[in-house]
Design an enzyme around this catalytic site. Structure first.
Site, mmCIF file in Angstrom:
data_model
loop_
_atom_site.group_PDB
_atom_site.id
_atom_site.type_symbol
_atom_site.label_atom_id
_atom_site.label_comp_id
_atom_site.label_asym_id
_atom_site.label_seq_id
_atom_site.Cartn_x
_atom_site.Cartn_y
_atom_site.Cartn_z
ATOM 1 N N ASP A 27 0.729 -1.237 -0.003
ATOM 2 C CA ASP A 27 0.014 -0.063 -0.008
ATOM 3 C C ASP A 27 0.916 1.105 0.004
ATOM 4 O O ASP A 27 2.082 1.169 0.096
ATOM 5 C CB ASP A 27 -0.948 -0.004 1.126
ATOM 6 C CG ASP A 27 -0.160 -0.521 2.505
ATOM 7 O OD1 ASP A 27 0.700 -0.539 2.665
ATOM 8 O OD2 ASP A 27 -1.086 -0.896 3.484
ATOM 9 N N ASP A 39 -7.319 -2.931 14.154
ATOM 10 C CA ASP A 39 -8.672 -3.354 13.640
ATOM 11 C C ASP A 39 -8.630 -4.347 12.869
ATOM 12 O O ASP A 39 -9.633 -4.877 12.344
ATOM 13 C CB ASP A 39 -9.365 -2.189 13.422
ATOM 14 C CG ASP A 39 -8.783 -1.549 11.928
ATOM 15 O OD1 ASP A 39 -7.538 -2.090 11.637
ATOM 16 O OD2 ASP A 39 -9.386 -0.593 11.579
HETATM 17 C C1 GLP Z 1 -0.614 0.554 8.588
HETATM 18 C C2 GLP Z 1 -0.350 -0.169 7.204
HETATM 19 C C3 GLP Z 1 -0.549 -1.669 7.243
HETATM 20 C C4 GLP Z 1 0.261 -2.350 8.630
HETATM 21 C C5 GLP Z 1 -0.287 -1.736 9.776
HETATM 22 C C6 GLP Z 1 0.296 -2.094 11.101
HETATM 23 O O1 GLP Z 1 -1.870 0.901 8.838
HETATM 24 N N1 GLP Z 1 -0.949 0.313 5.939
HETATM 25 O O2 GLP Z 1 -0.111 -2.526 6.245
HETATM 26 O O3 GLP Z 1 0.210 -3.617 8.726
HETATM 27 O O4 GLP Z 1 -0.222 -0.070 9.629
HETATM 28 O O5 GLP Z 1 1.417 -1.576 11.513
HETATM 29 P P1 GLP Z 1 2.347 -2.099 12.594
HETATM 30 O O6 GLP Z 1 3.072 -2.882 12.189
HETATM 31 O O7 GLP Z 1 3.117 -0.667 12.579
HETATM 32 O O8 GLP Z 1 1.630 -2.068 13.709
#
Ligand code: GLP
Length: 263
Positions: free
Chosen positions: A70, A140
């Site tokens: 993304d 979430d």
């Molecule tokens: C963002 C990304 C996700 C990722 C999520 C969790 O929202 N778009 O792809 O998995 O964060 O991030 P973290 O690994 O920092 O908890």
């Protein structure tokens, strides 16, 4: 579904990096190994391990093509919170043999978001699909930027971020949710589950509900990560801290299975 429970973040990262390197090394075909990649704090340990292995000559990225999950809509590559910047800063720039032309990241500055997403899907298909998609999930349960109630068969497209996600991600934007872009480009749940294998990292207490929803919950668009239950090659790599909401039976079951794997 395979669930690999490791003692802590470090061990989870080492396990996942070894798994990915093993898959790349076992790939003997001339066509490239196609790897899907996430951003966030979850994969940073894996990236560090893979960089160390690559620099020690234990895994080569010369025949690897990557597709990121993304990108924020409206952030230029040079913005230090763009996912393009994150991936180069934390991973690609440190590999000795990653080819720039093999790196694919959705363009958050495109003036044709729909066309950009369509071309991304076409490019994935042109390689014969993704061999292994590594992912992380939000608190979430969002996989990539597929927020709750995104279709479980969604393809790459524009996503509106929920208020919750903007609040969670505001830690990278001066703690101001308004500074977090309101939209992103993201692969779909269907794009991820079309991959031959999916490896999702889930660590920390704040992901405990999401891990339980992924492993034990009903398949539901409310927790888009639960779509992984319908995938025949899904692996969850997690740490002890994330297991707090699993039932004791589930927890013991997966530890037991993995113990037998090692025998
Ligand atoms: C963002 C990304 C996700 C990722 C999520 C969790 O929202 N778009 O792809 O998995 O964060 O991030 P973290 O690994 O920092 O908890």
């Amino acid at each position: 579904m395979r669930v690999v429970i490791q003692e802590n973040y470090e061990n989870m990262s080492k396990w996942a990096a070894n798994y990915i390197a093993g898959k790349i090394n076992a790939h003997k075909e001339a066509r490239p190994f196609v790897l899907g990649l996430p951003t966030g704090s979850s994969p940073i340990g894996v990236y560090k391990e893979l960089i160390a292995m690559n620099r020690a000559g234990k895994v080569s990225f010369a025949n690897v093509v990557t597709f990121n999950m993304d990108e924020y809509l409206g952030l230029p590559k040079t913005h230090d919170q763009s996912y393009w910047y994150f991936m180069h800063d934390n991973f690609f720039d440190h590999l000795v043999d990653m080819k720039a032309e093999n790196i694919n990241i959705l363009n958050g500055m495109t003036d044709d978001p729909e066309g950009e997403c369509r071309r991304y899907e076409e490019k994935i298909a042109s390689y014969g699909g993704i061999d292994l998609f590594m992912g992380g999930i939000g608190v979430d349960g969002h996989l990539a930027f597929n927020e709750p109630f995104t279709s479980l068969s969604s393809r790459t497209g524009v996503r509106d971020l929920t208020t919750d996600t903007r609040i969670v991600n505001s830690r990278f934007f001066g703690n101001d949710p308004e500074k977090v872009p309101a939209q992103a480009l993201s692969v779909g749940i269907g794009t991820v589950t079309d991959s031959k294998e999916v490896l999702v990292l889930i660590s920390g207490h704040n992901k405990a509900r999401a891990l339980a929803a992924t492993v034990e919950g009903s398949v539901s668009q409310k927790w888009t990560c639960s779509a992984l239950q319908m995938h025949n090659g899904a692996i969850i790599a997690c740490d002890e801290a994330a297991c707090g909401e699993l039932t004791v039976d589930t927890y013991k079951y997966f530890l037991d299975i993995e113990r037998k794997e090692r025998l």
